[in-house]
Write a protein that holds these residues in place. Structure first.
Motif, PDB file in Angstrom:
ATOM      1  N   ASP A  70      -0.287  -2.749  -6.515  1.00 29.92           N
ATOM      2  CA  ASP A  70      -0.269  -1.363  -6.978  1.00 29.92           C
ATOM      3  C   ASP A  70      -1.357  -0.557  -6.295  1.00 29.92           C
ATOM      4  N   GLY A  71      -1.074   0.731  -6.128  1.00 30.19           N
ATOM      5  CA  GLY A  71      -2.030   1.623  -5.483  1.00 30.19           C
ATOM      6  C   GLY A  71      -1.451   2.999  -5.272  1.00 30.19           C
ATOM      7  N   ARG A  72      -1.879   3.641  -4.186  1.00 25.90           N
ATOM      8  CA  ARG A  72      -1.412   4.983  -3.879  1.00 25.90           C
ATOM      9  C   ARG A  72      -0.782   5.086  -2.495  1.00 25.90           C
ATOM     10  N   ASP A  73      -0.933   4.043  -1.683  1.00 26.99           N
ATOM     11  CA  ASP A  73      -0.346   4.084  -0.344  1.00 26.99           C
ATOM     12  C   ASP A  73       0.275   2.738   0.022  1.00 26.99           C
ATOM     13  N   ILE A  74       0.731   2.001  -0.969  1.00 33.84           N
ATOM     14  CA  ILE A  74       1.256   0.660  -0.693  1.00 33.84           C
ATOM     15  C   ILE A  74       2.576   0.747   0.072  1.00 33.84           C
ATOM     16  N   GLY A  75       3.502   1.529  -0.439  1.00 28.36           N
ATOM     17  CA  GLY A  75       4.801   1.636   0.215  1.00 28.36           C
ATOM     18  C   GLY A  75       4.774   2.397   1.522  1.00 28.36           C
ATOM     19  N   THR A  76       3.792   3.272   1.707  1.00 31.93           N
ATOM     20  CA  THR A  76       3.733   4.091   2.913  1.00 31.93           C
ATOM     21  C   THR A  76       2.848   3.506   4.004  1.00 31.93           C
ATOM     22  N   VAL A  77       1.781   2.773   3.620  1.00 32.29           N
ATOM     23  CA  VAL A  77       0.807   2.317   4.609  1.00 32.29           C
ATOM     24  C   VAL A  77       0.551   0.806   4.546  1.00 32.29           C
ATOM     25  N   VAL A  78       0.182   0.311   3.366  1.00 34.20           N
ATOM     26  CA  VAL A  78      -0.264  -1.078   3.251  1.00 34.20           C
ATOM     27  C   VAL A  78       0.881  -2.063   3.475  1.00 34.20           C
ATOM     28  N   ALA A  79       2.003  -1.835   2.816  1.00 33.08           N
ATOM     29  CA  ALA A  79       3.148  -2.751   2.933  1.00 33.08           C
ATOM     30  C   ALA A  79       4.438  -1.954   3.112  1.00 33.08           C
ATOM     31  N   PRO A  80       4.557  -1.244   4.234  1.00 36.52           N
ATOM     32  CA  PRO A  80       5.745  -0.392   4.435  1.00 36.52           C
ATOM     33  C   PRO A  80       7.046  -1.173   4.540  1.00 36.52           C
ATOM     34  N   ASP A  81       6.955  -2.486   4.784  1.00 36.69           N
ATOM     35  CA  ASP A  81       8.169  -3.310   4.878  1.00 36.69           C
ATOM     36  C   ASP A  81       8.504  -4.001   3.557  1.00 36.69           C
TER      37      ASP A  81
END
Length: 246
Positions: free
Chosen positions: A135-146
């Motif tokens: 969980d976070g604020r940029d997981i889907g966009t930056v940390v784990a985009p796949d």
């Protein structure tokens, strides 16, 4: 239910949407690892405050982040954070840290450093236990985009402020509800307008409004989404089907 989740579930959203609570519970239910990336930024913020470093001094904050030893637990049954070996799980949840964490989170060098660590933790945990909820604020966009499942949780600012106030009260911290609401709205503005990795939903994220949902209802929705994406072991999918037929 060991090893029920296979892969990465990315949960993003602003503060107070319940993402950390449901991420931890979902991970526990599905025998997966759990990573609260926001806690990592809070540890750096706490370190800056304790070292009398101005959170707005990007260069000093970045230098400090490079030097400190930050450890985050990935066991959902025993979440925690340590700074240079000391338990800071409670210290990072104070109003003082709340007020400064957005400034620290906006430092590009800090985000680059922590994103590298987060990706390493995710890879290690998936290798070890099969799955992880992040969980976070940029997981889907930056940390784990796949990530095969990305969910962006939302809720009204009033509901989120009420939840944050309830958490503080339960933890024995003094609460000024008007100040909490102002803090929530200020954090939203800062996080969504920062130049580096602003808060936003990934293009392929499922948006889920939690304003009127209980934690159990959110967990049910997330588990169903994971099942639809084929991320659950067969025995879990079978249990879901049996429950639906009752």
């Amino acid at each position: 239910m060991t090893g029920a989740l296979r892969g990465v579930v990315a949960l993003d959203g602003p503060s107070g949407t319940g993402k950390t609570t449901v991420a931890r519970k979902l991970a526990a239910n599905l025998g997966a690892g759990f990573l609260d990336t926001g806690a990592m930024y809070r540890v750096v913020t706490l370190a800056a405050l304790e070292a009398d470093v101005d959170p707005a001094d990007a260069a000093e904050v970045a230098s400090l982040a490079e030097r400190l030893r930050l450890d985050i637990a990935t066991d959902p049954s025993a979440p925690g954070a340590r700074l240079d070996g000391a338990d800071v799980g409670e210290s990072i949840r104070t109003a003082r840290v709340d007020a400064a964490v957005s400034a620290v989170s906006a430092v590009p060098e800090v985000r680059e450093l922590l994103v590298r660590r987060q990706r390493a933790i995710i890879a290690e945990t998936v290798e070890r236990v099969g799955g992880i909820v992040v969980d976070g604020r940029d997981i889907g966009t930056v940390v784990a985009p796949d990530a095969p499942l990305k969910v962006f949780l939302t809720a009204s600012s009033e509901v989120r402020a009420a939840r944050r106030g309830a958490q503080d009260t339960a933890a024995g911290r003094p609460v000024d509800q008007a100040a909490v609401l102002a803090s929530v709205r200020r954090r939203d503005e800062l996080d969504s307008s920062r130049a580096t990795s602003p808060l936003r939903a990934a293009d392929d994220a499922v948006e889920l409004d939690t304003s009127e949902l209980s934690i159990e209802q959110v967990l049910t929705a997330l588990t169903e989404l994971a099942g639809h994406r084929g991320l659950l072991d067969q025995d879990v999918r079978g249990a879901q089907a049996a429950e639906a037929c009752r």
